[in-house]
Design a protein around this motif. Structure first.
Motif, PDB file in Angstrom:
ATOM      1  N   UNK A  25       8.902  10.883  16.465  1.00  0.00           N
ATOM      2  CA  UNK A  25       7.168  11.369  16.096  1.00  0.00           C
ATOM      3  C   UNK A  25       7.986  11.606  14.308  1.00  0.00           C
ATOM      4  N   UNK A  26       9.166  11.824  13.791  1.00  0.00           N
ATOM      5  CA  UNK A  26       9.251  12.503  12.628  1.00  0.00           C
ATOM      6  C   UNK A  26       9.696  10.949  11.271  1.00  0.00           C
ATOM      7  N   UNK A  27       8.138  10.532  11.652  1.00  0.00           N
ATOM      8  CA  UNK A  27       8.542   9.405  10.868  1.00  0.00           C
ATOM      9  C   UNK A  27       7.598   9.093   9.105  1.00  0.00           C
ATOM     10  N   UNK A  28       7.441   7.953   8.209  1.00  0.00           N
ATOM     11  CA  UNK A  28       6.365   7.581   7.277  1.00  0.00           C
ATOM     12  C   UNK A  28       4.931   7.621   8.309  1.00  0.00           C
ATOM     13  N   UNK A  29       5.170   7.173   9.162  1.00  0.00           N
ATOM     14  CA  UNK A  29       3.728   6.680  10.465  1.00  0.00           C
ATOM     15  C   UNK A  29       2.654   7.965  10.501  1.00  0.00           C
ATOM     16  N   UNK A  30       3.616   8.384  11.041  1.00  0.00           N
ATOM     17  CA  UNK A  30       2.744   9.637  11.846  1.00  0.00           C
ATOM     18  C   UNK A  30       2.432  10.404  10.938  1.00  0.00           C
ATOM     19  N   UNK A  31       2.948  11.477   9.574  1.00  0.00           N
ATOM     20  CA  UNK A  31       2.259  11.936   8.771  1.00  0.00           C
ATOM     21  C   UNK A  31       1.752  11.065   8.444  1.00  0.00           C
ATOM     22  N   UNK A  32       1.870   9.986   7.514  1.00  0.00           N
ATOM     23  CA  UNK A  32       0.570   9.098   6.219  1.00  0.00           C
ATOM     24  C   UNK A  32      -0.322   9.202   7.263  1.00  0.00           C
ATOM     25  N   UNK A  33      -0.055   8.505   9.004  1.00  0.00           N
ATOM     26  CA  UNK A  33      -1.615   8.946   9.816  1.00  0.00           C
ATOM     27  C   UNK A  33      -2.219   9.642   9.506  1.00  0.00           C
ATOM     28  N   UNK A  34      -1.988  10.476  10.119  1.00  0.00           N
ATOM     29  CA  UNK A  34      -2.199  11.934  10.293  1.00  0.00           C
ATOM     30  C   UNK A  34      -2.952  11.972   9.239  1.00  0.00           C
ATOM     31  N   UNK A  35      -2.963  12.215   7.390  1.00  0.00           N
ATOM     32  CA  UNK A  35      -3.890  12.242   6.878  1.00  0.00           C
ATOM     33  C   UNK A  35      -4.086  11.194   6.349  1.00  0.00           C
TER      34      UNK A  35
END
Length: 215
Positions: free
Chosen positions: A179-189
């Motif tokens: 879960x530690x990736x760009x898509x997860x972080x930017x997706x939630x944001x």
């Protein structure tokens, strides 16, 4: 979207159960605050990960997430995943933090967080800092415990991208996690941004808030 402002935020407390919790949950907010207010004092406490690679990662990461700030970081060695069993030590650390600072804002885990370490720390913060603005940050994870937040900090695209870049740069020990990736972080944001009419945002829970709306 209804907007409520605060007075000048000169002193911030940020706490995490683990190294990287603060940066994942509130890294964009810290970046925005510290860039806007150079010299802000940030007292950060992390309960686990001390004495090794994780602490070194956290020191470098929070220095990057708090540019120009007076950062004071403490990383303890309580066991990851076992904080409920070490309640006394965790409580003592939070109370020591309370004795040495009078913050304008606190960034901490949500009390509804399903992870036992996050939940334990959140409960300790709400009892030690009873008269302060506490924003409970969220961390995306397997437990699927994301709730319905009530407070948002909009993030510019530049801040959101910088947050993701710093997370990837400063926590190499976590890159293997699915879960530690760009898509997860930017997706939630991006989702939180939609909810507050912004491009990106970080979202927070608020347990109690006193308003001052004038006469």
């Amino acid at each position: 979207m209804i907007r409520l402002g605060t007075g000048r935020l000169d002193r911030i407390v940020a706490v995490g159960a683990h190294c990287d919790d603060i940066a994942i949950g509130a890294g964009g907010t810290l970046l925005a605050l510290c860039l806007a207010r150079p010299g802000t004092r940030v007292d950060a406490l992390v309960l686990s990960g001390g004495g090794g690679e994780r602490e070194q990662e956290e020191q470098a990461a929070l220095a990057a997430f708090c540019p120009g700030a007076d950062l004071r970081l403490t990383v303890l060695k309580l066991p990851d995943g076992r904080l409920p069993a070490h309640w006394e030590e965790a409580k003592a650390a939070v109370e020591e933090l309370r004795e040495r600072t009078e913050p304008d804002l606190i960034l901490a885990p949500r009390t509804e967080d399903a992870h036992q370490d996050h939940h334990t720390l959140a409960k300790l913060m709400s009892t030690a800092f009873r008269d302060h603005l506490v924003l409970g940050y969220e961390i995306v994870k397997w437990d699927a415990d994301l709730g319905r937040p009530v407070a948002y900090q909009p993030l510019s695209p530049e801040i959101a991208e910088e947050k993701v870049r710093l997370l990837q740069e400063h926590y190499p020990s976590q890159r293997h996690r699915p879960w530690y990736d760009r898509e997860a972080f930017l997706g939630l944001a991006r989702i939180r941004g939609i909810e507050c009419h912004a491009r990106y945002a970080e979202a927070f829970a608020v347990t109690k808030l006193t308003l001052d709306l004038g006469d």
